[in-house]
Motif scaffolding. Structure first.
Motif, PDB file in Angstrom:
ATOM      1  N   SER A 257      39.791 -63.229  32.550  1.00 42.19           N
ATOM      2  CA  SER A 257      39.330 -62.519  33.796  1.00 42.19           C
ATOM      3  C   SER A 257      40.319 -61.520  34.109  1.00 42.19           C
ATOM      4  CB  SER A 257      39.727 -63.779  34.758  1.00 42.19           C
ATOM      5  OG  SER A 257      39.004 -64.907  34.383  1.00 42.19           O
ATOM      6  N   ARG A 258      39.776 -60.728  34.839  1.00 41.71           N
ATOM      7  CA  ARG A 258      40.531 -59.758  35.473  1.00 41.71           C
ATOM      8  C   ARG A 258      40.070 -59.339  36.614  1.00 41.71           C
ATOM      9  NH1 ARG A 258      42.829 -57.535  31.442  1.00 41.71           N
ATOM     10  NH2 ARG A 258      41.293 -56.463  30.331  1.00 41.71           N
ATOM     11  N   GLN A 259      41.071 -59.529  37.707  1.00 45.16           N
ATOM     12  CA  GLN A 259      40.829 -59.353  39.192  1.00 45.16           C
ATOM     13  C   GLN A 259      40.261 -57.777  39.260  1.00 45.16           C
ATOM     14  OE1 GLN A 259      40.591 -61.811  40.396  1.00 45.16           O
ATOM     15  NE2 GLN A 259      42.113 -62.051  41.989  1.00 45.16           N
ATOM     16  N   VAL A 260      39.306 -57.698  40.154  1.00 39.06           N
ATOM     17  CA  VAL A 260      38.457 -56.364  40.653  1.00 39.06           C
ATOM     18  C   VAL A 260      38.910 -56.026  41.781  1.00 39.06           C
ATOM     19  CG1 VAL A 260      36.380 -55.228  40.687  1.00 39.06           C
ATOM     20  CG2 VAL A 260      36.553 -57.449  39.012  1.00 39.06           C
ATOM     21  N   ASP A 261      39.196 -54.794  41.898  1.00 34.51           N
ATOM     22  CA  ASP A 261      39.881 -54.229  43.263  1.00 34.51           C
ATOM     23  C   ASP A 261      38.488 -53.484  43.829  1.00 34.51           C
ATOM     24  OD1 ASP A 261      42.194 -51.931  44.473  1.00 34.51           O
ATOM     25  OD2 ASP A 261      40.674 -53.202  45.491  1.00 34.51           O
ATOM     26  N   PHE A 262      37.954 -54.094  44.839  1.00 36.88           N
ATOM     27  CA  PHE A 262      36.670 -53.436  45.475  1.00 36.88           C
ATOM     28  C   PHE A 262      37.093 -52.366  46.557  1.00 36.88           C
ATOM     29  CE2 PHE A 262      33.383 -55.198  43.036  1.00 36.88           C
ATOM     30  CZ  PHE A 262      33.814 -56.669  42.825  1.00 36.88           C
TER      31      PHE A 262
ATOM     32  N   VAL B 117      32.939 -63.716  43.160  1.00 35.28           N
ATOM     33  CA  VAL B 117      32.980 -62.337  42.393  1.00 35.28           C
ATOM     34  C   VAL B 117      32.857 -62.845  41.006  1.00 35.28           C
ATOM     35  CG1 VAL B 117      34.405 -60.244  41.737  1.00 35.28           C
ATOM     36  CG2 VAL B 117      34.410 -61.179  44.193  1.00 35.28           C
ATOM     37  N   GLU B 118      32.075 -62.177  40.215  1.00 36.29           N
ATOM     38  CA  GLU B 118      32.143 -62.419  38.733  1.00 36.29           C
ATOM     39  C   GLU B 118      33.093 -61.471  38.000  1.00 36.29           C
ATOM     40  OE1 GLU B 118      30.008 -64.431  36.330  1.00 36.29           O
ATOM     41  OE2 GLU B 118      31.915 -63.584  35.383  1.00 36.29           O
ATOM     42  N   PHE B 119      34.237 -62.194  37.444  1.00 36.47           N
ATOM     43  CA  PHE B 119      35.307 -61.346  37.218  1.00 36.47           C
ATOM     44  C   PHE B 119      35.573 -61.128  35.601  1.00 36.47           C
ATOM     45  CE2 PHE B 119      37.816 -64.745  37.671  1.00 36.47           C
ATOM     46  CZ  PHE B 119      37.728 -65.169  38.838  1.00 36.47           C
ATOM     47  N   SER B 120      34.847 -61.764  34.751  1.00 36.28           N
ATOM     48  CA  SER B 120      34.652 -61.705  33.522  1.00 36.28           C
ATOM     49  C   SER B 120      34.983 -60.475  32.775  1.00 36.28           C
ATOM     50  CB  SER B 120      33.619 -62.344  32.662  1.00 36.28           C
ATOM     51  OG  SER B 120      33.883 -62.280  31.260  1.00 36.28           O
ATOM     52  N   SER B 121      35.924 -60.008  31.900  1.00 38.11           N
ATOM     53  CA  SER B 121      36.480 -58.649  31.485  1.00 38.11           C
ATOM     54  C   SER B 121      35.725 -58.349  30.037  1.00 38.11           C
ATOM     55  CB  SER B 121      37.840 -58.535  31.462  1.00 38.11           C
ATOM     56  OG  SER B 121      38.452 -59.302  30.681  1.00 38.11           O
TER      57      SER B 121
ATOM     58  N   THR C   4      25.038 -55.964  42.261  1.00 38.03           N
ATOM     59  CA  THR C   4      26.129 -55.077  41.719  1.00 38.03           C
ATOM     60  C   THR C   4      26.886 -54.332  42.790  1.00 38.03           C
ATOM     61  OG1 THR C   4      24.440 -53.396  41.821  1.00 38.03           O
ATOM     62  CG2 THR C   4      24.554 -54.715  39.699  1.00 38.03           C
ATOM     63  N   GLU C   5      27.930 -54.268  42.316  1.00 37.15           N
ATOM     64  CA  GLU C   5      29.240 -53.244  43.178  1.00 37.15           C
ATOM     65  C   GLU C   5      28.435 -52.178  43.715  1.00 37.15           C
ATOM     66  OE1 GLU C   5      32.424 -51.939  41.012  1.00 37.15           O
ATOM     67  OE2 GLU C   5      33.342 -51.514  42.769  1.00 37.15           O
ATOM     68  N   GLY C   6      27.654 -51.325  42.746  1.00 41.94           N
ATOM     69  CA  GLY C   6      26.902 -50.129  43.311  1.00 41.94           C
ATOM     70  C   GLY C   6      27.744 -48.987  43.411  1.00 41.94           C
ATOM     71  N   ARG C   7      28.657 -48.505  42.619  1.00 38.75           N
ATOM     72  CA  ARG C   7      29.347 -47.523  42.411  1.00 38.75           C
ATOM     73  C   ARG C   7      28.381 -46.242  42.783  1.00 38.75           C
ATOM     74  NH1 ARG C   7      34.197 -45.707  42.926  1.00 38.75           N
ATOM     75  NH2 ARG C   7      34.811 -44.995  41.022  1.00 38.75           N
ATOM     76  N   PRO C   8      28.785 -45.033  43.349  1.00 41.25           N
ATOM     77  CA  PRO C   8      30.029 -45.059  44.073  1.00 41.25           C
ATOM     78  C   PRO C   8      29.631 -45.300  45.569  1.00 41.25           C
ATOM     79  CG  PRO C   8      28.959 -42.999  43.767  1.00 41.25           C
ATOM     80  CD  PRO C   8      28.231 -43.888  43.256  1.00 41.25           C
ATOM     81  N   ASP C   9      28.590 -45.826  45.891  1.00 43.21           N
ATOM     82  CA  ASP C   9      28.254 -46.151  47.365  1.00 43.21           C
ATOM     83  C   ASP C   9      28.617 -47.452  47.972  1.00 43.21           C
ATOM     84  OD1 ASP C   9      25.166 -44.577  46.793  1.00 43.21           O
ATOM     85  OD2 ASP C   9      26.915 -43.774  47.562  1.00 43.21           O
ATOM     86  N   SER C  10      29.211 -48.474  46.928  1.00 41.71           N
ATOM     87  CA  SER C  10      29.488 -49.643  47.458  1.00 41.71           C
ATOM     88  C   SER C  10      28.591 -50.535  48.089  1.00 41.71           C
ATOM     89  CB  SER C  10      30.879 -49.760  48.191  1.00 41.71           C
ATOM     90  OG  SER C  10      31.935 -49.088  47.717  1.00 41.71           O
TER      91      SER C  10
ATOM     92  N   LEU D 219      29.242 -61.367  43.624  1.00 37.90           N
ATOM     93  CA  LEU D 219      29.270 -59.738  43.223  1.00 37.90           C
ATOM     94  C   LEU D 219      29.689 -59.491  41.945  1.00 37.90           C
ATOM     95  CD1 LEU D 219      29.189 -57.370  45.211  1.00 37.90           C
ATOM     96  CD2 LEU D 219      31.502 -57.725  45.685  1.00 37.90           C
ATOM     97  N   ILE D 220      28.926 -58.586  41.352  1.00 38.67           N
ATOM     98  CA  ILE D 220      29.365 -58.199  39.955  1.00 38.67           C
ATOM     99  C   ILE D 220      29.725 -56.760  39.880  1.00 38.67           C
ATOM    100  CG2 ILE D 220      28.163 -60.065  38.658  1.00 38.67           C
ATOM    101  CD1 ILE D 220      25.977 -58.190  37.939  1.00 38.67           C
TER     102      ILE D 220
END
Lengths: 346, 231
Positions: A294-299, A309-313, B82-88, B106-107
């Motif tokens: 896992s890797r934490q994702v900073d949104f 949150v799906e955080f597989s790396s 999906t996160e949807g970069r760059p618009d979030s 969220l992926i």
């Protein structure tokens, strides 16, 4: 050895950074109690193995598997065993400790396995004097270390043949092997350009971009969503691998699977650059089959707590999406990988 | 504009009467658009079964209306976005889903292929539907559709009929450029070029069905509908 991972999995899920937990300490202490010959200085072999490993790992150019092999070689030197069987046992303890320290690293476990395999094979031969046996193993450990360092150079030489003047290379993730291929191609005065993905959440694209600027190769950065958009204008996809599995597929940074799928749909070749010590005895049947990494994702944004949150790396790319693998043993098709694995591990 | 040209072919003696008629018709079209979303929601939510997992990319109010109606009809489903970069866009979608009580995951954009095995369909909106039956949508739609098709998951598009456009892109660069600055949260060397197109074109072979207010179509039926609209 795989069983040990599954047993440790619940406690390892809780760790996201390799910190020492109480379960690990308890396990380590239990292993210490097994040993009869404990040095009076009080430092147990596997504690120093981890330290040794970290010393080697801190060198930027050294791959993890090579650092592991060097650490295990040092463990042999420090071992107080008087028989080859005792030495093997010490080494097994050290190897297990290293693997338990970071169960998500495939190259680490592959490196340990490879060295253990060699030791087991060698100790089958009879050595009258334990010192001679140890010396032989240490010498071999250092040889393997040197081979691994040279591996990247061999792969660079093989790989850069595939880069032609005017080609555009798409890359995903940050791999020092891929970097060495590109550096050698640039040094050989080839004119090519590189497109690299941003590589969320590790920002690998930025590292790659800085390296490319340093060697003067035109670099374009794209967001991960733009892989299919740019695939029409690139000539190949070139990635590294964290591990190469028995099926001929690879485990690499998440996003590699979809990049390879897109490349195949558009008839672009997918090349993988991986050293032979990354060949692992695994056969994943689907994405979730691998132990979680896992890797934490900073949104950059506060999320409501109900959102998962799906955080597989990492993801697994099946062999049908790969074209060729560049390894220090040669250039292979994915189907040839299992033959090579058999030879390595026999 | 088509309507205007058509109407003015009829003769109006008084320009004021003509203007009034066109204004009235303009407002009618506005109402039609609002109703369009309701129609699409009704058609689309039929495709959502209990226990299904829906992958979505980008933030589309039409898709949102489908999901809201399905949730209101007490269907049990979950959404992966999906996160949807760059618009979030993913964050907006996540907040909406939390508001209506739908489980949401969220992926990151790279994880589409990784999660595709565990979803049942891809549902997206469209900025435009083109003559070939393909769609123009937020960048990343093309690769999501490609991955979905490779793994035999249906790709559904929800688009109102006024989004049908008389364009036939032959490749990705054929569209007029639409740029969005991307914030990499990191200073980049000046020699690095950045590709910042914000839309891509998904060819019709990757789409399964389009939900529109004129009905549910296959991509190949879109050009027939377009001809009827514009004739």
């Amino acid at each position: 050895m795989m069983k040990a991972y599954h047993e440790n999995r619940p406690s390892n899920w809780a760790r996201l950074g390799g910190a020492v937990t109480s379960e690990w300490l308890a396990q380590a202490e239990a292993a210490v109690a097994e040993q009869t010959s404990l040095p009076s200085s009080g430092s147990s072999p596997f504690f120093s193995v981890i330290q040794e490993f970290n010393v080697w790992r801190s060198k930027p150019d050294l791959a993890e598997a090579v650092a592991a092999i060097k650490a295990l070689t040092a463990a042999i030197q420090r071992s107080e065993a008087t028989t080859m069987m005792g030495l093997e046992k010490d080494l097994k303890i050290a190897s297990d400790a290293l693997k338990a320290w970071d169960p998500t690293s495939i190259s680490l476990s592959a490196g340990c396995d490879l060295f253990m395999c060699y030791v087991t094979r060698t100790s089958a031969l009879e050595y009258e004097d334990i010192e001679v046996g140890k010396a032989r193993l240490i010498e071999r450990g250092e040889q393997i270390g040197d081979i691994s360092l040279k591996a990247r150079k061999t792969i660079a030489m093989l790989g850069q043949d595939f880069i032609r003047d005017g080609s555009t290379i798409l890359t995903h993730g940050f791999s020092r092997v891929v970097l060495s291929i590109l550096k050698l191609a640039a040094a050989n005065k080839k004119h090519f350009s590189v497109v690299c993905t941003e590589g969320r959440p590790d920002s690998t694209g930025l590292q790659m971009a800085k390296e490319m600027v340093a060697i003067g190769v035109p670099i374009t950065l794209i967001i991960d969503s733009a892989v299919a958009y740019t695939m029409e204008s690139v000539d190949m996809l070139l990635v590294g691998a964290d591990g190469v599995v028995e099926s001929g597929g690879i485990i690499n940074m998440i996003g590699t699977y979809q990049a390879a799928m897109v490349a195949r749909s558009m008839n672009k070749p997918v090349y993988v650059a991986a050293e032979s010590y990354k060949f692992a005895r695994m056969y994943p049947l689907d994405q979730k089959a691998m132990f979680p990494s896992s890797r934490q994702v900073d949104f950059h944004y506060p999320l409501p707590s109900a959102v998962q949150v799906e955080f597989s790396s990492r993801d697994y790319t099946p062999p049908q999406y790969l074209t060729l693998l560049f390894t220090d043993l040669g250039v292979f098709t994915p189907s040839a990988v299992s033959d090579e694995l058999i030879q390595l591990y026999l | 504009m088509c309507y205007v040209t058509r109407t003015s072919a009829l003769e109006y003696e008084d320009i004021e009467v003509g203007k009034a008629r066109l204004i009235e018709r303009g407002e009618q079209i506005g109402d039609i658009s609002l109703k369009a979303r309701k129609t699409i929601a009704m058609l689309g939510q039929d495709f959502i079964r209990d226990g299904s997992t829906i992958l979505t990319h980008g933030f589309s109010r039409v898709v949102l209306s489908i999901l809201k109606l399905a949730a209101a009809n007490k269907k049990h489903f979950s959404v992966v976005c999906t996160e949807g970069r760059p618009d979030s866009t993913g964050l907006q979608m996540a907040k909406e889903m939390v508001a209506i009580g739908v489980p949401i995951t969220l992926i990151i954009d790279s994880a589409v292929a990784y999660t595709m095995e565990s979803v049942d369909m891809l549902l997206v909106g469209a900025d435009g539907v083109v003559e070939s039956g393909g769609i123009i949508n937020m960048i990343g739609t093309y690769q999501a559709a490609m991955v979905a098709r490779s793994m035999n998951k249906p790709v559904y598009v929800a688009a109102e009929s006024y989004k049908f456009a008389r364009m036939y892109p032959l490749d990705q660069k054929a569209m007029f450029p639409s740029s969005r600055q991307v914030d990499f949260h990191y200073p980049l060397p000046s020699a690095v070029q950045v590709e910042f197109s914000s839309r891509d074109y998904t060819p019709p072979q990757y789409l399964t069905l389009l939900f529109t207010d004129l009905g549910v179509f296959t991509p190949s039926a879109v050009s027939d509908e377009l001809i009827q609209l514009y004739l």
